[in-house]
Write an enzyme that holds these catalytic residues in place. Structure first.
Site, PDB file in Angstrom:
ATOM      1  N   CYS B  82       3.778  30.634  63.937  1.00  0.00           N
ATOM      2  CA  CYS B  82       3.213  29.640  63.013  1.00  0.00           C
ATOM      3  C   CYS B  82       2.962  30.267  61.635  1.00  0.00           C
ATOM      4  CB  CYS B  82       1.972  28.993  63.620  1.00  0.00           C
ATOM      5  SG  CYS B  82       1.538  27.450  62.791  1.00  0.00           S
ATOM      6  N   HIS B 171       2.927  28.044  69.203  1.00  0.00           N
ATOM      7  CA  HIS B 171       1.959  29.096  69.584  1.00  0.00           C
ATOM      8  C   HIS B 171       2.084  29.485  71.058  1.00  0.00           C
ATOM      9  CE1 HIS B 171      -0.379  28.935  65.841  1.00  0.00           C
ATOM     10  NE2 HIS B 171      -0.166  27.632  65.876  1.00  0.00           N
ATOM     11  N   GLU B 173       1.096  32.048  72.351  1.00  0.00           N
ATOM     12  CA  GLU B 173      -0.136  32.757  72.726  1.00  0.00           C
ATOM     13  C   GLU B 173      -1.221  31.810  73.223  1.00  0.00           C
ATOM     14  OE1 GLU B 173       0.966  32.211  69.712  1.00  0.00           O
ATOM     15  OE2 GLU B 173      -0.659  31.781  68.299  1.00  0.00           O
TER      16      GLU B 173
END
Lengths: 294, 190
Positions: B82, B171, B173
């Site tokens: 991002c 994302h 993560e």
């Protein structure tokens, strides 16, 4: 399960704001100072808390024209405050496409029994808390970010410390409990059971945990980060200081380098004194903001 | 163990760096927070997390990290998600801002609209199916000849590789799945 897709998206935006400083601003000029200093977001409000405290009266959502101008001026996220329980102010702020709504005790509450049901909104909410139970009630209502309240507009960090220590301690205590002790813990904290279970398992809130209310120096900011805050909100401190631009930069520097005393020293050195502080014990009970929220 | 003794730095100026640290650990890599140029010198690869790219860029400038990070990327692998992908691009639009120019891509910031348009979707990729969490995501508007598109969503590239650099507009993560982080670890080890 409360952590459904819609809720995860809201928490996602809060995650992006970690490790930084969110600054209160009352106009576009202040927003620009905040952005240039390295703030991760700005919070639009009608007056900074110390002025709300001084001037009294009813504090409401900011004027729309002011929020729009701030949105046009900065590219970082723009948050805005709505009164506790005032779901129409929140609807208006959502229609205005603010990035976060703070259902805030700093404004005069519109409902002294209920908070806003935050789940139906697509915009995420942040809410204040003084302890774990209050945090989990707000998350249960749909808050995607929690900030400990402190006592806004005092320049005195003592309440922020009390609230952060309380919530961190109460979470640590949950992690030591057996599963068959958690229902009574939920009862004692007056909090939703599944969120108590979550904290017991992870030792953390399911949403980011930030700190607000009384942070007035770079050392205050680093203190709150070392106590467990994941980002700090700074309000009156910046624009009540003698040199807002450098003050804002110094707060950012100390927050980023909170584990490195040499860097925090540099941040302190660059500055004159912080704003004048108020002893929280000298404020009349009905003027304390942190007690607002149910 | 994956990671093979290499040390992965996670840029921790601001953003969801902790989520990347946890994801790298779940993928078996050794990781470390990078807040200074000195810390950057210690690591073999760098992850630039999600966050506010304007803010991160400003902090990189204030603390003299922009040029060292660009130089780092000339010889060592970088993975950005991002805001990280925005910082790695050649060109950045809406508004224009400078970037590290580590990958031959142009990105448009906040291109799906404000927060109300964030979404979580299942996508196919060359490394298997992925759950893609988009938060105020950028769109990759152009990819150069040397850029391999590993995944697309609604016709736009969302996961791209160039040499040993990797960038995602979403994302990974923020999910439990570590396949994108494992793909980066493979690039680092290769």
């Amino acid at each position: 399960m409360i952590l459904n897709e819609a809720f995860r998206k809201k928490i996602g935006l809060a995650e992006m704001l970690k490790g930084g400083v969110i600054m209160d601003v009352t106009n576009a000029e202040q927003a620009l100072i905040a952005e240039k200093a390295g703030a991760v977001a700005v919070m639009a409000l009608i007056k900074v808390p110390s002025d709300i405290r001084k001037e009294g009266g009813v504090a409401r959502m900011s004027p729309i024209s002011c929020i729009r101008e701030i949105q046009r001026t900065v590219s970082i996220p723009v948050m805005a405050k709505a009164r506790i329980g005032h779901f129409v102010e929140a609807q208006v702020l959502e229609a205005l496409a603010v990035d976060f709504i703070d259902e805030s005790e700093v404004l005069t509450p519109a409902d002294e029994e209920n908070h806003i049901d935050k789940h139906p909104f697509t915009v995420p909410f942040v809410c204040g808390c003084r302890n774990l139970g209050e945090a989990l009630r707000r998350i249960g209502e749909g808050a995607a970010m929690i900030r400990t309240k402190g006592e806004a507009g005092t320049g005195n960090v003592v309440e922020a410390v009390r609230h952060m220590r309380t919530i961190m301690r109460e979470m640590r205590q949950l992690t030591t409990m057996r599963p068959d002790e958690l229902m009574v813990a939920a009862k004692n904290h007056q909090a939703p059971f599944e969120l108590i279970e979550y904290c017991a398992k992870h030792g953390k809130l399911p949403v980011p945990n930030f700190s607000a209310g009384g942070i007035a120096t770079p050392a205050d900011a680093a203190l709150m980060m070392q106590l467990g805050a994941e980002t700090v909100f700074v309000g009156s401190g910046i624009y009540k200081s003698l040199d807002p631009v450098n003050f804002a930069k110094a707060i950012v520097k100390a927050t980023l380098n909170y584990k490195d005393p040499a860097k925090v020293l540099e941040a302190c050195e660059e500055l004159p004194d912080g704003m004048p502080g108020i002893d929280v014990r000298q404020i009349r009970e009905e003027e304390l903001m942190a007690g607002r929220g149910w | 163990m994956a990671g093979n003794g290499k040390l992965y730095g996670v840029l921790a100026l601001q953003g969801d760096f902790e989520k990347h640290q946890l994801a790298l650990e779940r993928a078996g890599a050794r990781q470390f927070e990078v807040r200074t140029v000195d810390a950057l010198r210690e690591v073999d690869a760098l992850v630039i997390p999600g966050g506010e790219s304007t803010t991160m860029l400003r902090l990189m400038d204030y603390y003299g990290m922009f040029e060292p990070m660009r130089e780092f990327g000339l010889t060592r692998p970088v993975f950005g998600t991002c805001a990280g992908a925005i910082l790695m691009a050649r060109g950045v639009m809406s508004p224009a801002q400078k970037s590290l120019d580590l990958m031959d891509i142009d990105v448009e910031r906040n291109a799906y609209g404000r927060q109300v348009d964030s979404r979580i979707v299942e996508i196919e990729s060359k490394i298997g199916p992925l759950e893609a969490v988009f938060i105020r995501a950028p769109i990759i508007r152009r990819t150069g000849a040397e850029v391999e598109v590993l995944a697309s969503y609604l016709g736009d590239a969302v996961l791209v590789r160039q040499g040993r650099h990797l960038a995602a507009t979403f994302h990974p993560e923020l999910t439990e799945d570590t396949s994108v982080h494992r793909a980066f670890i493979e690039l680092v080890e290769s």
